[in-house]
Design a protein around this motif. Sequence first.
Motif, PDB file in Angstrom:
ATOM      1  N   HIS A  40       0.779  -1.189  -0.030  1.00  0.00           N
ATOM      2  CA  HIS A  40       0.043   0.083   0.039  1.00  0.00           C
ATOM      3  C   HIS A  40       0.875   1.347  -0.084  1.00  0.00           C
ATOM      4  O   HIS A  40       0.575   2.464  -0.678  1.00  0.00           O
ATOM      5  N   ALA A  41       1.967   1.125   0.754  1.00  0.00           N
ATOM      6  CA  ALA A  41       2.756   2.396   0.855  1.00  0.00           C
ATOM      7  C   ALA A  41       3.320   2.488  -0.459  1.00  0.00           C
ATOM      8  O   ALA A  41       3.476   3.824  -0.985  1.00  0.00           O
ATOM      9  N   ASN A  42       3.986   1.655  -1.126  1.00  0.00           N
ATOM     10  CA  ASN A  42       4.702   1.798  -2.460  1.00  0.00           C
ATOM     11  C   ASN A  42       3.760   2.129  -3.583  1.00  0.00           C
ATOM     12  O   ASN A  42       4.247   2.688  -4.611  1.00  0.00           O
ATOM     13  N   ALA A  43       2.595   2.102  -3.419  1.00  0.00           N
ATOM     14  CA  ALA A  43       1.327   2.362  -4.372  1.00  0.00           C
ATOM     15  C   ALA A  43       1.090   3.901  -4.111  1.00  0.00           C
ATOM     16  O   ALA A  43       0.304   4.635  -5.250  1.00  0.00           O
ATOM     17  N   ARG A  44       1.398   4.586  -3.086  1.00  0.00           N
ATOM     18  CA  ARG A  44       1.236   6.083  -2.795  1.00  0.00           C
ATOM     19  C   ARG A  44       2.077   7.043  -3.998  1.00  0.00           C
ATOM     20  O   ARG A  44       3.429   6.510  -4.041  1.00  0.00           O
ATOM     21  N   LEU A  45       1.421   7.898  -4.441  1.00  0.00           N
ATOM     22  CA  LEU A  45       2.204   8.749  -5.444  1.00  0.00           C
ATOM     23  C   LEU A  45       3.013   9.838  -4.679  1.00  0.00           C
ATOM     24  O   LEU A  45       4.340   9.971  -5.106  1.00  0.00           O
ATOM     25  N   GLY A  46       2.501  10.296  -3.397  1.00  0.00           N
ATOM     26  CA  GLY A  46       3.289  10.984  -2.660  1.00  0.00           C
ATOM     27  C   GLY A  46       3.524  12.509  -3.355  1.00  0.00           C
ATOM     28  O   GLY A  46       4.317  13.080  -3.218  1.00  0.00           O
ATOM     29  N   THR A  47       2.408  12.994  -4.287  1.00  0.00           N
ATOM     30  CA  THR A  47       2.393  13.938  -4.848  1.00  0.00           C
ATOM     31  C   THR A  47       1.920  15.536  -4.357  1.00  0.00           C
ATOM     32  O   THR A  47       1.730  16.477  -4.682  1.00  0.00           O
ATOM     33  N   HIS A  48       1.358  15.024  -3.175  1.00  0.00           N
ATOM     34  CA  HIS A  48       0.670  16.154  -2.333  1.00  0.00           C
ATOM     35  C   HIS A  48       1.602  17.217  -2.067  1.00  0.00           C
ATOM     36  O   HIS A  48       2.804  17.151  -2.002  1.00  0.00           O
ATOM     37  N   SER A  49       1.037  18.422  -2.293  1.00  0.00           N
ATOM     38  CA  SER A  49       1.885  19.639  -2.035  1.00  0.00           C
ATOM     39  C   SER A  49       0.981  20.931  -1.474  1.00  0.00           C
ATOM     40  O   SER A  49      -0.006  20.974  -2.140  1.00  0.00           O
ATOM     41  N   THR A  50       1.569  21.526  -0.369  1.00  0.00           N
ATOM     42  CA  THR A  50       0.720  22.754  -0.432  1.00  0.00           C
ATOM     43  C   THR A  50       1.865  23.955  -0.326  1.00  0.00           C
ATOM     44  O   THR A  50       3.157  23.573  -0.177  1.00  0.00           O
ATOM     45  N   LYS A  51       1.581  25.290  -0.461  1.00  0.00           N
ATOM     46  CA  LYS A  51       2.307  26.264  -0.640  1.00  0.00           C
ATOM     47  C   LYS A  51       2.624  26.999   0.981  1.00  0.00           C
ATOM     48  O   LYS A  51       1.819  27.301   1.472  1.00  0.00           O
ATOM     49  N   THR A  52       4.084  27.360   1.059  1.00  0.00           N
ATOM     50  CA  THR A  52       4.262  27.750   2.119  1.00  0.00           C
ATOM     51  C   THR A  52       4.229  29.393   2.007  1.00  0.00           C
ATOM     52  O   THR A  52       3.954  29.960   0.801  1.00  0.00           O
ATOM     53  N   ARG A  53       4.588  30.142   3.099  1.00  0.00           N
ATOM     54  CA  ARG A  53       4.425  31.478   2.996  1.00  0.00           C
ATOM     55  C   ARG A  53       5.444  32.065   2.054  1.00  0.00           C
ATOM     56  O   ARG A  53       5.048  33.297   1.423  1.00  0.00           O
ATOM     57  N   ALA A  54       6.411  31.557   1.452  1.00  0.00           N
ATOM     58  CA  ALA A  54       7.287  31.768   0.844  1.00  0.00           C
ATOM     59  C   ALA A  54       6.797  31.676  -0.829  1.00  0.00           C
ATOM     60  O   ALA A  54       7.309  32.278  -1.764  1.00  0.00           O
ATOM     61  N   GLU A  55       5.771  31.006  -0.968  1.00  0.00           N
ATOM     62  CA  GLU A  55       5.308  30.479  -2.316  1.00  0.00           C
ATOM     63  C   GLU A  55       4.199  31.053  -2.582  1.00  0.00           C
ATOM     64  O   GLU A  55       3.685  30.998  -3.670  1.00  0.00           O
ATOM     65  N   VAL A  56       3.296  31.660  -1.639  1.00  0.00           N
ATOM     66  CA  VAL A  56       1.997  32.063  -2.370  1.00  0.00           C
ATOM     67  C   VAL A  56       2.062  33.479  -2.990  1.00  0.00           C
ATOM     68  O   VAL A  56       2.898  34.088  -2.787  1.00  0.00           O
ATOM     69  N   ALA A  57       1.215  33.733  -3.764  1.00  0.00           N
ATOM     70  CA  ALA A  57       1.376  34.978  -4.399  1.00  0.00           C
ATOM     71  C   ALA A  57       0.435  36.141  -3.733  1.00  0.00           C
ATOM     72  O   ALA A  57      -0.895  36.283  -4.086  1.00  0.00           O
ATOM     73  N   ARG A  58       1.001  36.601  -3.019  1.00  0.00           N
ATOM     74  CA  ARG A  58       0.049  37.932  -2.175  1.00  0.00           C
ATOM     75  C   ARG A  58       1.179  38.932  -1.912  1.00  0.00           C
ATOM     76  O   ARG A  58       2.378  38.873  -2.202  1.00  0.00           O
ATOM     77  N   THR A  59       0.652  40.095  -1.585  1.00  0.00           N
ATOM     78  CA  THR A  59       1.574  41.343  -1.572  1.00  0.00           C
ATOM     79  C   THR A  59       2.599  41.189  -0.554  1.00  0.00           C
ATOM     80  O   THR A  59       2.456  40.634   0.571  1.00  0.00           O
ATOM     81  N   GLY A  60       3.909  41.856  -0.625  1.00  0.00           N
ATOM     82  CA  GLY A  60       4.875  41.711   0.227  1.00  0.00           C
ATOM     83  C   GLY A  60       4.694  42.931   1.204  1.00  0.00           C
ATOM     84  O   GLY A  60       5.541  43.136   1.792  1.00  0.00           O
TER      85      GLY A  60
END
Length: 212
Positions: A40-60
């Motif tokens: 079951h573990a080897n079948a997982r793609l592991g492609t989940h991803s979230t954006k950190t505060r350094a990656e979101v597109a918001r004003t600085g």
Amino acid sequence: MKIPVYNMQGEQVREIELSPYIYEIEPNVSVMHQALVRQHANARLGTHSTKTRAEVARTGAKVWRQKGTGRARQGSRRAPHWVGGGVAFGPKPRKYTKDMPKKMRRLAIRSALATKAQAGKIVVVEDLAFETPRTKEMAAVLERLGIGGKSTVVLVGLGDDENVKRSAANLEDVKTLHWRYLNVRDLLGHEYLLMPVQAVEAIDALWGEKEA
């Protein structure tokens, strides 16, 4: 261990001797569990991803001035507590793969096969072939063998099995599987194992040899 061999009409034609090294061993439950978790573990793609505060597109720009507003100081709209901000400690792409020694993998397969055999859940047919792919005929064969409507793995891969695979494709609880790809998840996840005599002999040759 001897089990009966049937024809496609559901009639017993003879008996076959199963390898004691595979089918008569004491199933190792912990090794089967480890193999199942690994699969079951080897079948997982592991492609989940979230954006950190350094990656979101918001004003600085700073939200408001540091002092004099009476409100708490804020440095960035990208901070995790702001709507639209980055995610703190969120998942990132990673590998879930687990390793397992070859001898343990082989033991897991043999244990799963032994579990099926000792529970009387293995059905052997002399031959399994259809002239044309027909779901109705496949369902009728399973019914005559006493496993109609039951969760079943059908082993193929020993000849022209295309008609067998296409005949079973629309049966909800039936899965066709090449005998070389026999695995713990499918063995434990289905109630019955249906295989022709050739598959029994091939499995004996592959998993029936003792490791050095």
